[in-house]
Write a protein that holds these residues in place. Structure first.
Motif, mmCIF file in Angstrom:
data_model
loop_
_atom_site.group_PDB
_atom_site.id
_atom_site.type_symbol
_atom_site.label_atom_id
_atom_site.label_comp_id
_atom_site.label_asym_id
_atom_site.label_seq_id
_atom_site.Cartn_x
_atom_site.Cartn_y
_atom_site.Cartn_z
ATOM 1 N N VAL A 47 1.608 17.514 9.593
ATOM 2 C CA VAL A 47 2.457 16.542 8.904
ATOM 3 C C VAL A 47 2.785 15.335 9.772
ATOM 4 O O VAL A 47 3.353 14.357 9.296
ATOM 5 N N GLY A 48 2.432 15.377 11.043
ATOM 6 C CA GLY A 48 2.700 14.239 11.915
ATOM 7 C C GLY A 48 1.747 13.087 11.717
ATOM 8 O O GLY A 48 1.886 12.044 12.364
ATOM 9 N N ARG A 49 0.779 13.234 10.828
ATOM 10 C CA ARG A 49 -0.178 12.168 10.543
ATOM 11 C C ARG A 49 -0.067 11.783 9.079
ATOM 12 O O ARG A 49 -0.337 12.589 8.190
ATOM 13 N N ALA A 50 0.334 10.539 8.847
ATOM 14 C CA ALA A 50 0.574 10.105 7.474
ATOM 15 C C ALA A 50 -0.694 10.179 6.628
ATOM 16 O O ALA A 50 -0.653 10.536 5.451
ATOM 17 N N LEU A 51 -1.846 9.863 7.230
ATOM 18 C CA LEU A 51 -3.093 9.860 6.469
ATOM 19 C C LEU A 51 -3.479 11.268 6.029
ATOM 20 O O LEU A 51 -4.144 11.444 5.012
ATOM 21 N N TRP A 52 -3.070 12.278 6.773
ATOM 22 C CA TRP A 52 -3.498 13.642 6.489
ATOM 23 C C TRP A 52 -2.630 14.337 5.454
ATOM 24 O O TRP A 52 -2.911 15.476 5.085
ATOM 25 N N THR A 53 -1.580 13.707 5.009
ATOM 26 C CA THR A 53 -0.744 14.289 3.959
ATOM 27 C C THR A 53 -0.896 13.533 2.646
ATOM 28 O O THR A 53 -0.102 13.711 1.729
ATOM 29 N N SER A 54 -1.906 12.702 2.561
ATOM 30 C CA SER A 54 -2.124 11.906 1.358
ATOM 31 C C SER A 54 -2.646 12.782 0.222
ATOM 32 O O SER A 54 -3.437 13.704 0.447
#
Length: 326
Positions: A145-152
């Protein structure tokens, strides 16, 4: 004091290299191929396609598992995943999902050695490991969850499209040969080209993480250009005969990997709490020594398995009718 304490909430960058995009690309390609193999068996008219799809599923799955294994900090201790099962870790779940997937793919390769009526129940059950691999791979990334792109929310369809491009591309490569049906191979080459086009479109429209859209450089779009080049190669391979099939197949695999490279490697350049963006360095890591070594190793293993698996489990011709000499 041996440990470092986080006092300001900065998310540490994951130390992921080329093996992670390669593992995800190969596993999703194998999962897509397994699902397509099961669907052709359920359809009842796709026996000639079920064989190359099954081979692609097993070959890609073995390569993906190998990349996962090598990416572990201590590969020789992988058995601990089985000794200490966890219901809260997708990595631990993958330790069970991927072997079941590989056994299912092996079963379909064995099943398609000789054309015969499909067992629809078994074919339907073969869909489950393929779907499970997609679920595992997607959640492995979305758990960070620390990567905005990976929770899209765009991630699940991205994984499916990239996997289809890779699975169709590898199937096209494995379906070639002197005895191949020209109609089947041309359809596979065209499908691989469509998959490469879908990967290029996703790479182009994949948004930069929220809050960083104005900070990205042209390097953010470098994988898009390479995906477009893969699309051009796939279309040219589809239109030409003979070895053009392999060009289209390799282009589909390349588009699959490049889309994951943008998602994983460039995605690492955008921590939620960071003030700088390193998209150029993330893209150029593709040309680093470890990345080139991982690419070469995976390509070599893929080629070796693509030759060995059909040789070890060859297709059997049906026996001639009684009284008829072949």
């Amino acid at each position: 004091m041996p440990d470092v304490m986080e006092l300001v909430g900065v998310v540490p960058a994951p130390d992921w290299g080329a093996l992670e995009p390669l593992a995800l690309g190969m596993l999703t390609a194998g999962a897509a191929a397994l699902i397509l193999a099961a669907l052709t068996l359920l359809w009842g008219r796709g026996e000639r396609l079920a064989r190359p799809f099954s081979l692609a599923a097993l070959t890609a799955g073995l390569c993906g598992q190998s990349a996962l294994f090598v990416s572990l900090e201590q590969p020789l201790r992988a058995y601990e995943f089985f000794l200490h099962p966890s219901t809260t870790s997708w990595t631990a779940a993958g330790a069970y999902i991927v072997p079941v997937f590989l056994l299912t793919a092996l079963g379909l390769v064995w099943r398609t050695r000789r054309p015969r009526p499909a067992n629809r129940t078994l074919a339907a059950l073969a869909l489950l490991p393929g779907i499970a691999v997609f679920t595992y791979a997607t959640n492995e990334i979305m758990a960070c969850v620390g990567r905005a792109l990976w929770t899209s929310p765009v991630l699940p369809p991205l994984f499916v499209i990239a996997g289809l491009a890779g699975g169709l591309g590898l199937t096209a490569c494995l379906a070639g040969g002197r005895d191949a049906d020209p109609g089947v191979t041309r359809a596979l080459a065209g499908s691989a080209a469509l998959g490469a086009g879908a990967c290029a479109a996703l790479a182009i429209f994949l948004p930069a993480p929220a809050g960083f859209a104005g900070a990205v450089s042209l390097w953010w779009h470098a994988p898009d250009l390479l995906c477009l080049l893969a699309l051009v190669a796939a279309v040219l391979g589809w239109k030409s005969a003979g070895r053009g099939l392999y060009v289209a197949g390799v282009a589909g695999l390349a588009a699959d990997f490049l889309l994951f490279w943008k998602l994983i490697q460039l995605g690492q350049a955008f921590p939620r709490n960071a003030a700088t963006v390193a998209d150029k360095a993330a893209f150029l890591d593709l040309l680093s020594g470890p990345s080139l070594l991982a690419l070469a190793g995976t390509a070599g293993l893929l080629l070796a398995l693509g030759l060995l698996v059909p040789a070890l489990l060859p297709e059997k011709t049906p026996p001639a009718p009684h009284g008829v000499r072949s």
